[in-house]
Design an enzyme around this catalytic site. Structure first.
Site, mmCIF file in Angstrom:
data_model
loop_
_atom_site.group_PDB
_atom_site.id
_atom_site.type_symbol
_atom_site.label_atom_id
_atom_site.label_comp_id
_atom_site.label_asym_id
_atom_site.label_seq_id
_atom_site.Cartn_x
_atom_site.Cartn_y
_atom_site.Cartn_z
ATOM 1 N N CYS A 39 -9.981 -4.941 0.794
ATOM 2 C CA CYS A 39 -10.943 -4.821 1.073
ATOM 3 C C CYS A 39 -11.905 -4.931 -0.420
ATOM 4 C CB CYS A 39 -10.312 -2.760 0.964
ATOM 5 S SG CYS A 39 -10.301 -2.059 -0.460
ATOM 6 N N CYS A 66 -10.272 -3.975 -3.247
ATOM 7 C CA CYS A 66 -8.726 -5.014 -3.926
ATOM 8 C C CYS A 66 -10.200 -6.754 -4.036
ATOM 9 C CB CYS A 66 -8.287 -5.519 -2.930
ATOM 10 S SG CYS A 66 -6.786 -3.864 -2.739
ATOM 11 N N GLU A 103 -2.473 -5.464 -2.270
ATOM 12 C CA GLU A 103 -3.143 -5.705 -4.154
ATOM 13 C C GLU A 103 -2.734 -5.218 -5.611
ATOM 14 O OE1 GLU A 103 -5.281 -6.824 -0.138
ATOM 15 O OE2 GLU A 103 -4.570 -4.764 -1.508
ATOM 16 N N SER A 131 -7.057 -9.046 5.074
ATOM 17 C CA SER A 131 -8.172 -9.302 4.870
ATOM 18 C C SER A 131 -8.671 -7.926 3.644
ATOM 19 C CB SER A 131 -9.506 -8.846 5.572
ATOM 20 O OG SER A 131 -10.584 -9.536 4.910
ATOM 21 N N ASN A 177 0.782 -0.850 -0.244
ATOM 22 C CA ASN A 177 -0.269 0.235 0.025
ATOM 23 C C ASN A 177 0.636 1.305 0.034
ATOM 24 O OD1 ASN A 177 -1.870 2.095 1.350
ATOM 25 N ND2 ASN A 177 -2.884 1.054 1.165
ATOM 26 N N ASP A 199 -8.467 4.779 5.032
ATOM 27 C CA ASP A 199 -8.154 3.813 3.692
ATOM 28 C C ASP A 199 -9.181 2.843 3.821
ATOM 29 O OD1 ASP A 199 -5.269 2.573 2.039
ATOM 30 O OD2 ASP A 199 -5.806 1.286 3.763
ATOM 31 N N HIS A 256 -3.211 0.574 -3.435
ATOM 32 C CA HIS A 256 -3.308 -0.713 -2.245
ATOM 33 C C HIS A 256 -2.234 -1.683 -2.961
ATOM 34 C CE1 HIS A 256 -7.798 0.569 -1.213
ATOM 35 N NE2 HIS A 256 -6.857 1.445 -2.024
#
Length: 149
Positions: free
Chosen positions: A81, A84, A56, A79, A43, A144, A54
């Site tokens: 969002c 993503c 990912e 985990s 990120n 975020d 981010h």
């Protein structure tokens, strides 16, 4: 790399870098069906001033264009969002390994409904990095995750 823990170590290295840079400590990596690292990232919303970077998405971009994502695994320290998770569904990445979901619970059920295998490792270092960051930077964390509180 073949074990989930070994793959998570790559994402965790990225998260540590992000934390050291003052950014949100979420790291990710995309692995091919053979366990080969395709891309990695973290990120960088704070560092780059870009809300789309981010962990990912950075790993996905670093992997470059792939003819297919069949058999790939996205590994992330936190985990994912909705943003993503949408990337994972859009490109039919079939497997997701999550370092932790204590500090933020993403859309695991939504991904599973689409046939994504979701594995949560509940890694204490991943949770510790996020807990420390959230305590020190609550406004950045809320930004975020899209929480205006």
């Amino acid at each position: 790399m073949t074990s989930d823990a070994a793959m998570l170590s790559v994402a965790l290295e990225e998260a540590r870098k992000g934390f050291a840079e003052g950014g949100v400590p979420v790291g990710a990596a995309l692995f091919g069906p053979d366990g080969r690292l395709l891309g990695r990232g973290r990120n960088r919303r704070v560092q780059d001033g870009d809300p789309s970077v981010h962990g990912e998405t950075a790993a996905f971009r670093d992997a470059g264009r792939q003819p297919s994502y069949r058999g790939t695994t996205m590994v992330t320290t936190l985990s994912p969002c909705w943003y993503c998770s949408g990337l994972i569904r859009q490109f039919r990445i079939p497997r997701l390994v999550v370092g932790e979901c204590r500090t933020f619970m993403g859309a695991h059920e939504w991904l599973a409904e689409a046939g994504v295998e979701v594995v949560v490792l509940d890694d204490p270092e991943c949770a510790g990095l996020m807990t420390a960051f959230i305590a020190a930077n609550p406004a950045v964390w809320n930004e975020d995750i899209g929480d205006e509180a």
